[in-house]
Structures are given as structure tokens and as C-alpha cells.
Scaffold this active site. Structure first.
Site, short mmCIF file in Angstrom:
data_model
loop_
_atom_site.label_atom_id
_atom_site.label_comp_id
_atom_site.label_asym_id
_atom_site.label_seq_id
_atom_site.Cartn_x
_atom_site.Cartn_y
_atom_site.Cartn_z
N GLY A 1 14.72 40.00 18.19
CA GLY A 1 13.42 40.24 17.61
C GLY A 1 12.50 39.07 17.91
O GLY A 1 11.52 39.17 18.65
N ARG A 2 12.90 37.90 17.40
CA ARG A 2 12.08 36.70 17.52
C ARG A 2 11.65 36.40 18.97
O ARG A 2 10.48 36.14 19.22
CB ARG A 2 12.90 35.51 17.00
CG ARG A 2 12.15 34.20 16.93
CD ARG A 2 13.12 33.03 16.69
NE ARG A 2 14.07 33.33 15.64
CZ ARG A 2 13.86 33.10 14.35
NH1 ARG A 2 12.76 32.54 13.95
NH2 ARG A 2 14.79 33.41 13.46
N TYR B 1 11.47 27.69 5.20
CA TYR B 1 12.51 26.91 5.89
C TYR B 1 12.04 25.51 6.27
O TYR B 1 12.76 24.81 6.97
CB TYR B 1 12.91 27.58 7.21
CG TYR B 1 13.17 29.05 7.20
CD1 TYR B 1 14.20 29.59 6.43
CD2 TYR B 1 12.43 29.92 8.00
CE1 TYR B 1 14.47 30.95 6.46
CE2 TYR B 1 12.69 31.28 8.04
CZ TYR B 1 13.71 31.79 7.26
OH TYR B 1 13.98 33.12 7.30
N CYS C 1 -0.77 29.04 -5.65
CA CYS C 1 -0.39 28.07 -6.67
C CYS C 1 1.09 27.74 -6.56
O CYS C 1 1.87 27.97 -7.49
CB CYS C 1 -0.73 28.61 -8.05
SG CYS C 1 -2.47 28.97 -8.22
N GLU C 2 1.46 27.28 -5.41
CA GLU C 2 2.84 26.87 -5.11
C GLU C 2 2.70 25.69 -4.17
O GLU C 2 2.06 25.83 -3.11
CB GLU C 2 3.57 27.99 -4.35
CG GLU C 2 4.17 29.07 -5.19
CD GLU C 2 5.35 28.61 -6.00
OE1 GLU C 2 6.05 27.66 -5.57
OE2 GLU C 2 5.56 29.18 -7.08
C1 PLP Z 1 17.41 39.56 12.13
C2 PLP Z 1 18.39 40.29 12.94
C3 PLP Z 1 18.21 40.40 14.31
C4 PLP Z 1 17.09 39.75 15.05
O1 PLP Z 1 17.17 38.39 15.00
P1 PLP Z 1 16.13 37.49 15.84
O2 PLP Z 1 16.44 36.11 15.40
O3 PLP Z 1 14.78 37.96 15.41
O4 PLP Z 1 16.41 37.75 17.26
C5 PLP Z 1 19.12 41.16 15.03
N1 PLP Z 1 20.16 41.75 14.42
C6 PLP Z 1 20.37 41.66 13.10
C7 PLP Z 1 21.52 42.34 12.50
C8 PLP Z 1 19.49 40.92 12.31
O5 PLP Z 1 19.71 40.81 11.00
#
Ligand code: PLP
Length: 450
Positions: free
Chosen positions: A287-288, A327, A354-355
């Protein structure tokens, strides 16, 4: 890695473009660079083009985009056009994938602590169901039936010890089956009628070391060989999970995706080809790395305050991007129009919540800031808008897709106060009085006699 040149962080749009956009849509907002997302997607699939398909020819690789990173159907549509599937872990994520026409095995359903109704929908869609626990086999059988294709998520426990602060050590993680359980689970699934099998693990997060990333593949390839030997079952695909990291800081190492893919290929030859269990498809669920670097949170400076420290207060807050607060993550900041100015001032860059952890940067060297400055916070394209929340009555921002030719397409409008009130039913009030009318005179309401 030591000795590497710092990465130059640039912004793909101009101040003039933002000022034009602001006339209609006030800051803050996220902008995602479509062309850059597409280029990154192509680079990934090219690097893994060696992966064999079921027929032994090339073309077996697929990235199931982890929808949670940027759950917007316009983004999913772009990624679908680039050949990606979707990795979903909830009903709304399945609905998003379905809405852009992803079908059947284009969807991987990797959930944990899963409710029955989500298994039912995943099965109905024909998604690949990836089970998180051995007891879920019976649970799935009862609520939805066992599909022909079933996948199991592996947790290597102490066998793999490169965990980091986001995902932690595998032996403390709630996910996946242990080694003994997973061997049993394939046999159990087969007895219950499953005919096709997959193997999955997600054991790194934001990992930028190609060798450590490849270790996860080695571990899974070795396990596939063992599963084959001990159960006679051969998984038809191995999902290496997501977790490919991105350089948030200019000093971070940029993952060389070709080097990583080559290391995975070597491990594939050693463990899969040599053991005579090829072809097995290799897939991922990043994803990232897919959208993270190509997203920008654009915000204006409201106030500059000098107290025990110097503070820059933005019109964005952690509701728009909470990784720094959650984080302590570094996100690079560009001050548009001041790129060449010396970084000779030190500020905490905050939001209005307010944090006290509502900070985008702590003790950051920046050029001298004045109210009205335009700040761009980098790498907001994954786990940015998606993590947003409404605490303190803060509203989530708009999202734009920057398309070829510099066209900005609104792909999600900003929330309004009415969105915030939408789930309330308070004597039919629409809560809009304060926003519409002048503040009423402060006369106390007549008290009703009890
Ligand atoms: C969050 C997650 C991803 C994606 O992780 P990235 O760090 O965004 O690549 C893939 N698989 C599972 C099961 C996740 O929980």
C-alpha cells in the site's frame, strides 16, 4: 545507507496552481500525483516480470493494493488500470474494490477478528479469503462454506526477528497461524473440500532494506517447500505481504525495487525451482510504496507564536495526517516559494487540536515562517487522509488527483460540519443555526417548571 546522497524532495505542482485551486477549495487538502503513481506501479510490475504464471510463462505477478492506505475509488481505478488488485480487510473496503469493478481473485480478503457477514460477502464476491487463524476454518465453513481456493496467513514468531516499531515482533503480533498450525490447516482445509491453496505473510512494515525484505520471501519459499513435502499440498501462489518502505526523510534509503526483485528471484530459484514445486506465482500487497510518496498535504500557516519554543500553527492538524503524532514519524516539509531560503529557524509545526502531540514536525529547521506561508507536507499518500478522525470537531479535508497536464480533479470533497452532525438526531435540529445566523444575544433560556 551510509554514504548515500540525500534524496531531493520536490513538489510536482506550482504555487500558482495551488493559489488557483484555493479560490474554490480552501486549504488544507491532499494532492495525489497520478502520473507518478502510474510510473511507480509500472516499475514494480516490471521488476517482478520474471514471476511465472500458472502456465509457467511470465506474467504471474500481481500487487493487491492495500486499500487501507488510500481508500479512494478514483485511486483504485487508476491502480486497476495498472493491473493491480485490491487487498481488503473490511466490508467497506470490499465495497470500494467492487465499486471499481475488481472481481473475484483480483481481491484478496486479509482480515483478522473477522465478523461472519464479511466472510459471506468476500465469498460471494469470489475474493481470495486469507485466514488469520486455524479456528477460522470452522467459522468460515459454518457462515459461508469453504471456497475452492483458500489462503492462510503465516506468523513466523521468533523465526523472523527484523520487526520494527510499526508492526512489532512477529511473536507479539496478533496475526497469522504458527508453524505447526499452518501445516495442519492445509490438511484440514483439503478435507473440508478446498482444492487450491495460497500462502501469505505480512511481517515487515516500512522496510527499506532490500536484504531484509527478501528474507521474508526466503522464509515463505522455504515454508512452501516444507508444506509440499509434509502435506503433499503445493500453494499456487505466495503472497509476500506489503511493507516495502519509502524514504520519508531525505536521509532515508530509497528501496531499489529491481535489487529487491532480483533477490526474491534468486531465492525463488533456490527454494521453489530447485525443490521441483515451480511454477508458484509470487504476489504482494503493498500500500505505502504504491501511493505514499506521491501524496502531498497542502496547508497554510495560520499563526506563528514564540513561547518556550517557536511554533508554526497550520490550518491542517493530525486529523489530516496523524503519522507524526502517532509514531513520531518524520514527514518532510517544503515551504513553497522559500525553497532556496536558508533553514536557519527551528520550529514545532502544529495543528489546532487540543492535544500536544498534534505536531507535524518537532524542532525542525525551516526558513523563517510568516503567517500565510504555504506548506507542503510530503508522503501523505498512504495512511494519511485514511487515518483521519473527527476528535475535537476537526473535519477531514478534500482530496485531489493531479492528472496529466496539471488538471486537478476533486476526488473527495472536504467534510462539512453537517457531515460531523449527520449521525446525530437531536430533536430534529440541523445544528446550522450558529453557522448561518449571527451569534444570538446571550439571554438565558426560560427554565421550564418541572
Ligand atoms: C497494512 C497491510 C498491508 C500494506 O502495508 P504497507 O505498509 O502499506 O505496504 C498489506 N497487508 C496487510 C495484511 C496489511 O495489514
Amino acid at each position: 545507507m551510509p554514504g548515500e546522497k540525500p534524496i531531493k524532495k520536490t513538489v510536482p505542482f506550482t504555487r500558482t496552481q495551488i493559489e488557483k485551486l484555493e479560490k474554490e477549495y480552501p486549504t488544507p487538502f491532499h494532492i495525489y500525483d497520478e502520473e507518478a503513481i502510474r510510473a511507480g506501479a509500472r516499475r514494480l510490475s516490471k521488476a517482478f516480470s520474471w514471476v511465472p504464471g500458472p502456465d509457467g510463462k511470465k506474467g504471474g505477478f500481481l500487487n493487491y493494493f492495500a486499500v487501507k492506505a488510500l481508500p479512494n475509488p478514483y485511486i483504485l481505478r487508476v491502480l486497476k488500470e495498472e493491473g493491480m488488485g485490491a487487498d481488503c480487510s473490511s466490508l467497506p473496503e470490499l465495497q470500494l474494490a467492487d465499486a471499481v469493478g475488481m472481481k473475484g481473485e483480483d481481491i484478496m480478503f486479509t482480515s483478522n477478528d473477522t465478523p461472519a457477514e464479511e466472510f459471506v460477502v468476500a465469498k460471494k464476491l469470489g475474493a481470495i479469503i486469507n485466514l488469520d487463524d486455524i479456528t477460522h476454518l470452522d467459522f468460515l465453513e459454518k457462515c459461508a462454506g469453504i471456497p475452492r481456493l483458500i489462503c492462510f496467513r503465516y506468523n513466523p514468531g521468533e523465526e523472523y526477528c527484523h520487526g520494527n516499531t510499526i508492526i512489532g515482533n512477529p511473536d507479539e503480533a496478533k496475526y497469522g497461524l504458527t508453524h505447526d498450525q499452518i501445516l495442519k490447516a492445509y490438511k484440514m482445509a483439503q478435507k473440508k473440500g478446498a482444492k487450491r491453496f495460497g500462502l501469505h505473510a505480512m511481517i515487515v512494515s516500512n522496510q527499506r532494506d532490500e536484504e531484509i525484505l527478501a528474507d521474508a520471501a526466503r522464509l515463505l519459499f522455504g515454508l512452501a517447500a516444507e508444506i509440499h513435502e509434509k502435506t503433499g499440498i503445493t500453494p499456487e501462489f505466495i503472497n509476500l505481504g506489503g511493507g516495502v518502505g519509502i524514504p520519508y526523510s531525505p536521509a532515508d534509503h530509497l528501496v531499489d525495487i529491481e535489487v529487491f526483485a532480483r533477490k526474491v528471484h534468486e531465492a525463488y530459484k533456490e527454494n521453489i525451482v530447485e525443490n521441483g514445486i515451480a511454477p508458484i506465482r509470487v504476489v504482494m500487497e503493498n500500500g505505502r510504496a504504491i501511493t505514499g510518496p506521491y501524496g502531498y498535504l497542502v496547508s497554510r500557516v495560520r499563526h506563528v507564536a514564540k513561547k518556550h519554543r517557536d511554533y508554526v500553527g497550520l490550518d491542517a492538524c493530525m486529523a489530516n495526517l496523524m503519522r507524526p503524532a502517532l509514531y513520531g514519524a518524520y514527514h518532510h516539509i517544503t515551504v513553497m516559494g522559500k525553497e532556496k531560503k536558508p533553514l536557519n529557524h527551528v520550529y514545532d509545526v502544529t495543528g489546532s487540536l487540543c492535544e500536544n502531540n498534534d505536531k507535524f514536525a518537532v524542532q525542525r529547521f525551516l526558513p523563517e515562517i510568516t503567517p500565510g506561508d504555504l506548506m507542503v507536507i510530503h508522503e501523505s499518500g498512504a495512511h494519511g487522509h485514511a487515518m483521519g478522525f473527527n476528535y475535537n470537531g476537526k473535519l477531514r479535508s478534500a482530496e485531489f488527483l493531479m492528472q496529466a497536464g496539471g488538471k486537478f480533479k476533486l476526488i473527495r470533497r472536504a467534510e462539512t460540519a453537517n457531515d460531523y452532525f449527520a449521525t446525530l438526531d437531536f430533536k430534529g435540529s440541523d445544528f446550522s443555526g450558529l453557522a448561518k445566523k449571527k451569534a444570538p444575544a446571550a439571554t438565558p433560556a426560560k427554565s421550564k417548571k418541572q
